[in-house]
Scaffold this active site. Structure first.
Site, PDB file in Angstrom:
ATOM      1  CB  SER A 104      -6.279   2.774  -0.255  1.00 31.37           C
ATOM      2  OG  SER A 104      -4.772   3.205  -0.248  1.00 31.37           O
ATOM      3  CG  ASP A 140      -2.069   0.976   0.901  1.00 29.57           C
ATOM      4  OD1 ASP A 140      -2.639   1.197   0.047  1.00 29.57           O
ATOM      5  OD2 ASP A 140      -2.330   1.474   1.936  1.00 29.57           O
ATOM      6  CD  GLN A 175      -3.989   1.116  -3.227  1.00 24.53           C
ATOM      7  OE1 GLN A 175      -2.926   1.847  -3.388  1.00 24.53           O
ATOM      8  NE2 GLN A 175      -4.008   0.526  -2.208  1.00 24.53           N
TER       9      GLN A 175
END
Length: 290
Positions: A213, A194, A263
């Protein structure tokens, strides 16, 4: 700052119910990699040892409070001979902040094999350690991840493809030795994955962007060590309507593709340049939903 062992040390409080610890943070929201990593640890606690995780798909539903622990509820969706599936919900204050499905594979199957080649790139030794960087932004943000070595390849040293809209490459690793278990390696990489990925969407823009995110999908392809150098080859094929899609391929030093990540994140243009893409506690509040 807490070590990754401390961050991922979830506590079993009842059958299929776990609690992930909270630690002091400079971030105003719980880091998404922390929630995903703790959720994955919780799922693995309910799976037989012969099964290893091969994919996860997660959604960040609400912003997490970094001062609160997160409770993870594991649902045993399926137990098959070759595959096992778990669904995990992360909860704070009675509300779901994260939802994840994880699939586990027994790992003894044999089949065809191929992979894309690792891109040409300078080595991590040729890039300055961001821990030693002089910029205030680096010092404030990367103090959160002082146990991780994150080295972004300078743009003027990238071999860029004209067919790709936005590109970024990052070398990263955990600075300290991890145990040899598959669970430790994949959960640490889930945490690390991430980091920096959404920034690839901003690599070709000068606008100030509010980022967060929204979802996170990951596939574990080959064995690796998260405490050894890994190359995160990142692209953003599309951005629009306040969202950016990003993709990452992760290679080890031997050129093996060990993981892949996709993502989508918030990418709102903001007028105030003092607001950072990742909000810190001493900055003005924002309206980010995750």
């Amino acid at each position: 700052m807490a070590t990754i062992d401390e961050i991922l040390r979830v506590e079993r409080i009842e059958t299929d119910i776990y609690r992930g610890p909270s630690y002091p943070s400079v971030l105003r929201r719980t880091f998404g990699g922390q929630v995903a990593g703790q959720a994955l640890v919780s799922a693995t606690r309910t799976v037989p040892a012969e099964f290893g995780v091969h994919s996860l798909h997660g959604y960040f539903l609400r912003p997490g409070d970094p001062d609160l622990p997160t409770v993870f509820l594991v649902d045993r969706i399926r137990d098959g001979r070759s595959f096992v599936t778990r669904r995990v919900t992360g909860v704070q204050n009675g509300e779901a902040i994260f939802s994840m499905s994880a699939s586990f594979h027994v790992g003894t199957d044999e089949g065809i094999e191929h992979q894309d080649p690792m891109p040409d790139v300078i080595g991590p030794e040729d890039i300055k350690d961001r821990r030693d960087a002089a910029s205030e932004e680096d010092r404030r943000l990367y103090s959160e991840w002082e146990n991780f070595d994150i080295r972004i390849v300078p743009r003027d040293q990238l071999v860029l493809s004209k067919s790709l809209a936005a590109q970024q490459r990052v070398w990263f690793r955990y600075r300290h030795r991890l145990d040899d278990s598959h669970v430790s390696q994949v959960c640490v990489l889930a945490y690390m994955s991430d980091m920096t990925l959404l920034a690839s969407a901003k690599s070709v823009h000068d606008d100030h962007v509010q980022s967060a995110s929204l979802d996170h999908a990951m596939w574990f392809l080959r064995p690796f060590r998260a405490d050894e150098w890994l190359l995160y080859d990142q692209t953003s094929p599309s951005a629009g309507h306040g969202r950016a899609l990003t993709q990452g391929r992760i290679f080890d030093r031997q050129g093996r593709m060990v993981a892949a990540v996709v993502q989508e994140g918030l990418s709102r243009i903001i007028a105030d340049p003092t607001v950072q893409g990742i909000p810190l506690r001493d900055e003005k509040p924002d309206e980010t939903t995750s």
